[in-house]
Design a protein around this motif. Structure first.
Motif, short mmCIF file in Angstrom:
data_model
loop_
_atom_site.label_atom_id
_atom_site.label_comp_id
_atom_site.label_asym_id
_atom_site.label_seq_id
_atom_site.Cartn_x
_atom_site.Cartn_y
_atom_site.Cartn_z
N CYS A 1 0.84 -1.20 0.00
CA CYS A 1 0.00 0.00 0.00
C CYS A 1 0.88 1.25 0.00
CB CYS A 1 -0.94 0.00 1.20
SG CYS A 1 -0.15 0.29 2.81
N GLY A 2 0.28 2.38 -0.33
CA GLY A 2 1.03 3.62 -0.41
C GLY A 2 1.64 4.06 0.91
N ASP A 3 0.94 3.82 1.99
CA ASP A 3 1.46 4.23 3.29
C ASP A 3 2.74 3.48 3.65
OD1 ASP A 3 -0.53 6.11 3.81
OD2 ASP A 3 -1.86 4.63 4.74
N CYS A 4 2.91 2.28 3.10
CA CYS A 4 4.09 1.46 3.37
C CYS A 4 5.20 1.62 2.33
CB CYS A 4 3.70 -0.02 3.43
SG CYS A 4 2.77 -0.50 4.90
N ARG A 22 5.87 8.96 -0.49
CA ARG A 22 5.03 7.77 -0.45
C ARG A 22 4.41 7.61 -1.84
NH1 ARG A 22 7.61 7.34 3.44
NH2 ARG A 22 6.98 6.79 5.58
N LEU A 23 4.58 6.42 -2.41
CA LEU A 23 4.06 6.15 -3.75
C LEU A 23 2.86 5.21 -3.65
CD1 LEU A 23 4.23 6.26 -6.84
CD2 LEU A 23 5.94 4.43 -6.75
N PHE A 24 1.72 5.67 -4.16
CA PHE A 24 0.48 4.91 -4.10
C PHE A 24 0.23 4.28 -5.48
CE2 PHE A 24 0.36 7.60 -0.50
CZ PHE A 24 -0.48 7.04 0.43
N LEU A 25 0.81 3.09 -5.67
CA LEU A 25 0.71 2.42 -6.96
C LEU A 25 -0.75 2.10 -7.33
CD1 LEU A 25 3.72 -0.08 -6.83
CD2 LEU A 25 3.51 1.96 -8.27
#
Length: 289
Positions: free
Chosen positions: A195-198, A233-236
């Motif tokens: 996930c983006g938060d991780c 943070r990247l939210f794929l």
């Protein structure tokens, strides 16, 4: 009843954990309801692999015992049903490209059943019933594509490089060229992944996404979020959703997982948690005969 605790992100549960004969796996109920495909996303539970591969490793390239991996595939085929065998699986040869292979009857078994005669393939498409498309994962998202009108399917591995390169678009283009697929008819799903938060990234990867998407897109769709210390943070999931929308897939036909591999590393392999000493998860998609 499943006794496995799942950490979920968000309130909308689009994906369900199931169990059959000790094998735990995820499915999208919306895809099941179509009635034309079988699919699943594997977990770490229910196989026979040992040590860092424990227990449902589905990769032959990480040092696991081949006999164990074969048995794991047999268990997956039993879950998928329809009398499937090892020779029905066709696997990618992933190198973080946006290359898509058109899978025909001649490819049946390339993976677990017999050697692959291709490389640098991160996506597969087919209209052959009974062939099980397979991609490998340990944080990178899988994307499922189902065209119920033309009875065609696609399955792609979309890590940050594949997402930046728009493998979702490349998959839909190949399906249109080969099967007449119109994106507005497709049901697409983004499977369990980080996930983006991780997903913390540096400025180098952030710059790649700044080239692939406009500043407004990055902000409006919540794709790239600045973080202290020059990190992001990247939210794929959001980036893939936008890519699918821009191709013409309807928003209501885009299913996004709420299960993160890193948040659930006891249940799922995660490269960010386990590093190189781990097995691989796999996504599977098959047109029913």
């Amino acid at each position: 009843m499943n006794l496995v605790n799942i950490v979920r992100t968000g309130k909308k549960q689009t994906i369900e954990l199931r169990q059959k004969d000790g094998v735990y796996y995820f499915v999208f109920p919306r895809i099941e309801e179509l009635g034309i495909v079988s699919h699943l996303f594997s977990t770490r539970l229910g196989g026979v692999s040992r040590n860092e591969f424990s227990t449902m490793n589905l990769s032959y390239t990480r040092g696991d015992d081949k006999v164990a991996v074969d048995e794991n595939y047999k268990r997956i085929s039993d879950v998928l049903g329809h009398g499937h065998i090892l020779d029905d699986f066709v696997s990618t040869f992933q190198t973080h490209t946006t290359n898509i292979r058109v899978v025909t009857e001649e490819d049946r078994g390339k993976g677990p059943g017999r050697p692959r005669d291709y490389m640098d393939i991160d996506g597969l498409i087919s209209n052959v019933p009974g062939i099980i498309l397979s991609t490998f994962h340990a944080d990178c998202p899988p994307i499922y594509f189902i065209d119920p009108v033309n009875k065609a399917i696609g399955l792609s591995h979309s890590g940050w490089k594949g997402t930046r390169g728009n493998i979702a678009k490349e998959t839909l283009i190949k399906m249109a060229e080969n099967y007449g697929t119109n994106p507005k008819d497709c049901i697409c799903a983004i499977g369990p992944s980080i996930c983006g938060d991780c997903y913390e990234i540096g400025e180098d990867v952030a710059n790649e996404f700044a080239k692939a998407f406009t500043e407004d897109e990055l902000s409006e769709y919540g794709i790239l979020i600045p973080y202290p210390g020059g990190k992001y943070r990247l939210f794929l999931w959001n980036a893939i959703r936008l890519s699918l929308l821009k191709c013409g897939v309807k928003d209501e036909n885009i299913l996004i997982t709420d299960v993160c591999t890193k948040c659930n590393s006891d249940l799922l392999f995660s490269h960010r948690v386990h590093g190189e000493k781990r097995g691989n998860l796999a996504a599977f998609l098959c047109l029913n005969e």
